[in-house]
Design a protein around this motif. Structure first.
Motif, short mmCIF file in Angstrom:
data_model
loop_
_atom_site.label_atom_id
_atom_site.label_comp_id
_atom_site.label_asym_id
_atom_site.label_seq_id
_atom_site.Cartn_x
_atom_site.Cartn_y
_atom_site.Cartn_z
N ARG C 9 -40.10 -1.92 -17.54
CA ARG C 9 -38.77 -1.37 -17.82
C ARG C 9 -38.03 -1.22 -16.50
N GLY C 10 -36.73 -1.33 -16.56
CA GLY C 10 -35.93 -1.17 -15.35
C GLY C 10 -36.29 0.14 -14.65
N GLY C 11 -36.70 0.05 -13.39
CA GLY C 11 -37.08 1.25 -12.64
C GLY C 11 -38.58 1.44 -12.53
N GLN C 12 -39.36 0.66 -13.32
CA GLN C 12 -40.82 0.81 -13.27
C GLN C 12 -41.46 -0.02 -12.15
N GLY C 13 -40.68 -0.86 -11.54
CA GLY C 13 -41.20 -1.58 -10.37
C GLY C 13 -41.82 -2.94 -10.67
N ALA C 14 -41.41 -3.57 -11.77
CA ALA C 14 -41.93 -4.91 -12.09
C ALA C 14 -41.52 -5.90 -11.00
N LYS C 15 -40.28 -5.76 -10.54
CA LYS C 15 -39.78 -6.68 -9.51
C LYS C 15 -40.55 -6.48 -8.21
N THR C 16 -40.80 -5.21 -7.86
CA THR C 16 -41.57 -4.93 -6.65
C THR C 16 -42.97 -5.52 -6.76
N ALA C 17 -43.58 -5.37 -7.94
CA ALA C 17 -44.92 -5.92 -8.14
C ALA C 17 -44.91 -7.43 -7.97
N ALA C 18 -43.89 -8.08 -8.55
CA ALA C 18 -43.78 -9.55 -8.45
C ALA C 18 -43.61 -9.97 -6.99
N ASN C 19 -42.80 -9.23 -6.26
CA ASN C 19 -42.57 -9.55 -4.85
C ASN C 19 -43.83 -9.34 -4.01
N PHE C 20 -44.53 -8.21 -4.25
CA PHE C 20 -45.76 -7.92 -3.50
C PHE C 20 -46.79 -9.01 -3.70
N LEU C 21 -46.89 -9.43 -4.95
CA LEU C 21 -47.86 -10.47 -5.30
C LEU C 21 -47.54 -11.75 -4.51
N SER C 34 -40.74 -15.53 -6.20
CA SER C 34 -40.72 -14.42 -7.15
C SER C 34 -39.29 -14.01 -7.41
N PHE C 35 -39.02 -13.69 -8.65
CA PHE C 35 -37.64 -13.35 -9.03
C PHE C 35 -37.65 -12.56 -10.32
N PRO C 36 -36.73 -11.62 -10.46
CA PRO C 36 -36.62 -10.93 -11.74
C PRO C 36 -35.77 -11.75 -12.70
N GLU C 37 -35.88 -11.43 -13.97
CA GLU C 37 -34.96 -12.00 -14.95
C GLU C 37 -33.66 -11.22 -14.77
N TYR C 38 -32.58 -11.93 -14.45
CA TYR C 38 -31.37 -11.22 -14.06
C TYR C 38 -30.49 -10.91 -15.25
N MET C 47 -37.43 -5.43 -19.11
CA MET C 47 -37.05 -6.56 -18.25
C MET C 47 -38.30 -7.31 -17.84
N LYS C 48 -38.09 -8.50 -17.26
CA LYS C 48 -39.22 -9.33 -16.84
C LYS C 48 -39.03 -9.75 -15.38
N ALA C 49 -40.15 -9.90 -14.70
CA ALA C 49 -40.11 -10.46 -13.35
C ALA C 49 -41.20 -11.53 -13.27
N TYR C 50 -40.98 -12.49 -12.38
CA TYR C 50 -41.88 -13.65 -12.34
C TYR C 50 -42.40 -13.91 -10.93
N THR C 51 -43.60 -14.44 -10.86
CA THR C 51 -44.14 -14.90 -9.58
C THR C 51 -44.75 -16.29 -9.79
N ARG C 52 -44.48 -17.18 -8.85
CA ARG C 52 -45.17 -18.48 -8.84
C ARG C 52 -45.97 -18.56 -7.55
N ILE C 53 -47.20 -19.04 -7.65
CA ILE C 53 -48.05 -19.20 -6.47
C ILE C 53 -48.63 -20.61 -6.52
#
Lengths: 386, 99, 184
Positions: C9-21, C34-38, C47-53
């Motif tokens: 959810r917005g504010g829960q840090g999904a984007k931060t988690a995606a970035n850290f990863l 890594s990018f959030p769904e805007y 909301m969703k955030a994504y990481t590609r490795i």
């Protein structure tokens, strides 16, 4: 020493600005440009640059301050997007008409109305005839390198024109990617100090800038601008070769991907070019390729004609509209081919307006249509509901 | 300036820049005026108020005396006539002037 | 290429988690994105955030449509939001939940690999804050071995110390390690 970092496109542009160390930055925040200026103001606050940061009350003032600073002889930069570029419009033309080599990062965003904060190229494409050099960046790395290159290109004595460096709003500006950051010393050495031909602060050689020119001289001044744009082509190539010694990367007007063997080609710009590359890799068909336009102004007509004239069919993907007319990239590609020895079939596609996602499947469908030579003499819209 | 005297785009400075300081002195603004200041030399007390007020700085002075207006530059604004304490300057329509 | 989707959810840090990863993977020499769904960013909205490795340069900028790994940061999504959409058959789903993996499988209808960890409980007991995003990465590391746990620790110390102080940062690092150990 170069450093490998994870950063957003916005941070990459700000990092380029840090290494450029402009004398003056005047900017007003607008989504999705905000993180460029936010990050840069951190560099100012931390004393990592000597820049005079002017916090203005609008984009019109941002560009006005840059015009004043650049006329005074300073290296001036700014960044904007969408409505911000629209608001500064009047002064955008003043910058180029006065031949001031200001460099501006444009984080591409749709124009209102309806209000929309997401990516398309309506903002900078709308400004394509304002006599600014335009470079479009596929990723954060290109946004970083194009910003550095643009400064040297803009300030070249034979050019003396402002330059816009575009990257896709959110997709590039807010996405974290790998970025190689080159040695600040090398970048500083590459750029040197700005050496203005004339500067308002040079009291030993006083000049007047921005005077009235009516029927007698205005036309000659405009002709000069076009000449400068024409000269910018070779200067871009030469400057790119010089930058290449630091980065090892190529800076062509265009980038060809799988193009030699291709008969069916997509032409596009910015981040979507990356997605097209990925689809080409996956489809693994030697008959398909990509022509990415890096420099949109001046437009590389000769190169585009040479690279496309022997192809069977070409799809041009525009992320902006020209209502009631050919879309910007499509129109230029068609122009380029008019004098070519042969003509591929052309299909115009409009996609991604207002940040509508472009999926790999969409690109695959375009290639499938091209392979069948399924072409019509009107625009097609990717993903628009009937 | 005749057409043949005007410079081509290769010869002029870029961006409409004027590279010569004080070049406005070459720009004769005298033909802008529809009213001309007519100065009654005999009535004049040479108080030096009018040269100080003249926005065009086109009233010459010499040895504590004002001289005749430079009509090549005078735009006919009438400020000199307005500020004159002895009313020795009168604004006359161009055609009426003795000049 | 590994594609990861994070639901929060917005504010829960999904984007931060995606970035850290992404950042931690980069430290290991990987190519990352890594990018959030805007969407409109609203606190509390799903909301969703994504990481590609990847080992090779990541060229695509298209959204992630068939993730290899799905992280669900908010337990209330299970049964309410389609968190399994497009997930690969052999994909992995890791859920912040006190329930068992079998129960989550039953509720989501996903038959692949499912793990659960009480990341909210761990976060609250460690830091006093319901910030399950970073502890979730501890669970992810245990299951997938994508990145070394030390690199996440290093990032957390670098990014958090100034913001939340040394004590809470240390507690966050401990929460990562607890989630690493306790994931089912």
């Amino acid at each position: 020493m170069s450093k490998k970092k994870a950063m957003t496109g916005a941070e990459a542009a700000a990092t380029a600005m840090k290494q450029i160390n402009p004398d003056v930055v005047a900017a007003y925040p607008i989504t999705p440009q905000t993180p460029v200026v936010m990050k840069f103001s951190e560099f100012v606050n931390d004393g990592e640059v000597d820049t005079e940061m002017i916090r203005v009350e609008s984009e019109h003032s941002a560009m006005s301050a840059c015009v004043g600073a650049s006329a005074a002889g300073a290296r001036a930069m700014t960044a904007t997007a969408s409505a911000g570029l629209a608001l500064m419009w009047e002064v955008v033309g003043v910058a180029s008409g006065s031949r001031l080599p200001i460099v501006m990062n444009v984080v591409n965003r749709a124009l209102s109305a309806p209000i929309n904060i997401h990516c398309d190229h309506s903002d900078s494409m709308g400004a394509r005839d304002l006599s600014w050099i335009q470079l479009y960046s596929e990723d954060a790395q290109e946004a970083y390198e194009n910003t550095i290159l643009a400064v040297k290109l803009a300030e070249h004595p034979e050019v003396q024109l402002p330059a816009m460096v575009s990257q896709d709003g959110f997709i590039t500006s807010h996405g974290v990617q790998n970025v190689t950051v080159y040695s600040t010393d090398k970048i500083k050495k590459f750029l040197g100090e700005r050496k203005p031909i004339k500067a308002l602060l040079d009291v030993d050689d006083p000049v007047t800038m921005g005077p009235l020119q009516l029927q007698d001289y205005y036309f000659e001044t405009k002709k000069q601008q076009d000449n400068a744009m024409e000269k910018a082509r070779q200067v871009y190539i030469d400057t790119g070769k010089e930058l290449s010694k630091i980065t090892g990367n190529d800076y062509g007007f265009v980038e060809a991907y799988n193009l030699d063997s291709a008969e069916y080609v997509i032409v596009t710009i910015s981040s979507t070019a990356g997605t097209v590359k990925s689809v080409i890799d996956k489809m693994d068909n030697p008959k398909i390729g990509l022509l990415k336009i890096r420099m949109f102004r001046p437009f590389p007509y000769e190169e585009v004609a040479r690279l496309l004239e022997d192809k069977k069919a070409v799809a041009i993907l525009d992320r902006s509209e020209s209502f009631g007319a050919d879309a910007p990239i499509y129109g230029e590609v068609k122009n380029a081919l008019y004098n070519a020895k042969s003509h591929p079939k052309l299909q115009s596609y409009i996609f991604g307006l207002g940040g509508r996602d472009i999926y790999e499947k969409d690109i695959e469908n375009v290639f499938e249509s091209l392979l069948k030579e399924d072409i019509e003499d009107k625009k097609r819209y990717i993903g628009v509901r009937e | 300036m005749s057409e043949s005297q005007k410079k081509g785009y290769k010869e002029i400075p870029i961006g409409g820049m004027i590279t010569k300081a004080g070049s406005s002195a070459e720009f004769k603004t005298g033909d802008w005026k529809s009213f001309t200041p007519v100065w009654e030399k005999e009535k004049c007390i040479h108080c030096m108020i009018c040269p100080a007020y003249c926005p065009e700085d086109c009233i010459p002075k010499k040895d504590g005396k004002r001289l005749e207006t430079d009509f090549d530059m005078c735009k006919g604004c009438g400020i000199c006539a307005e500020v004159c304490p002895v009313k020795c300057i009168e604004m006359k329509e161009q055609g009426d002037s003795d000049e | 290429m590994i594609e990861i989707r994070i639901h929060g959810r917005g504010g829960q840090g999904a984007k931060t988690a995606a970035n850290f990863l992404a950042m931690a993977a980069m430290e290991k020499g990987k190519q990352i994105q890594s990018f959030p769904e805007y969407g409109p960013e609203r606190a509390g909205a799903p909301m969703k955030a994504y990481t590609r490795i990847s080992d090779k340069k990541i060229k695509t900028y298209a959204p992630v449509v068939s993730p290899d790994i799905v992280l669900v940061i908010d337990p209330t999504f299970i049964g309410n939001i389609n968190v399994t959409e497009g997930i690969k058959q052999d994909g992995i789903m890791i859920v912040n939940s006190r329930e068992t993996p079998d129960k989550v499988k039953e509720k989501t209808g996903f038959s692949g690999e499912v793990h659960t960890v009480d990341a909210s409980g761990i976060a609250i007991s460690a830091t006093g804050l319901n910030k399950p995003n970073v502890p979730m990465l501890g669970a992810l590391i245990k299951i997938t071995d994508l990145i070394p746990v030390e690199s996440i620790e290093k990032l957390v110390r670098k990014k958090f110390t100034e913001k939340i102080g040394e004590e809470k940062t240390q507690a966050t690092v401990e929460a990562i390690n607890r989630a690493y150990k306790e994931v089912n």
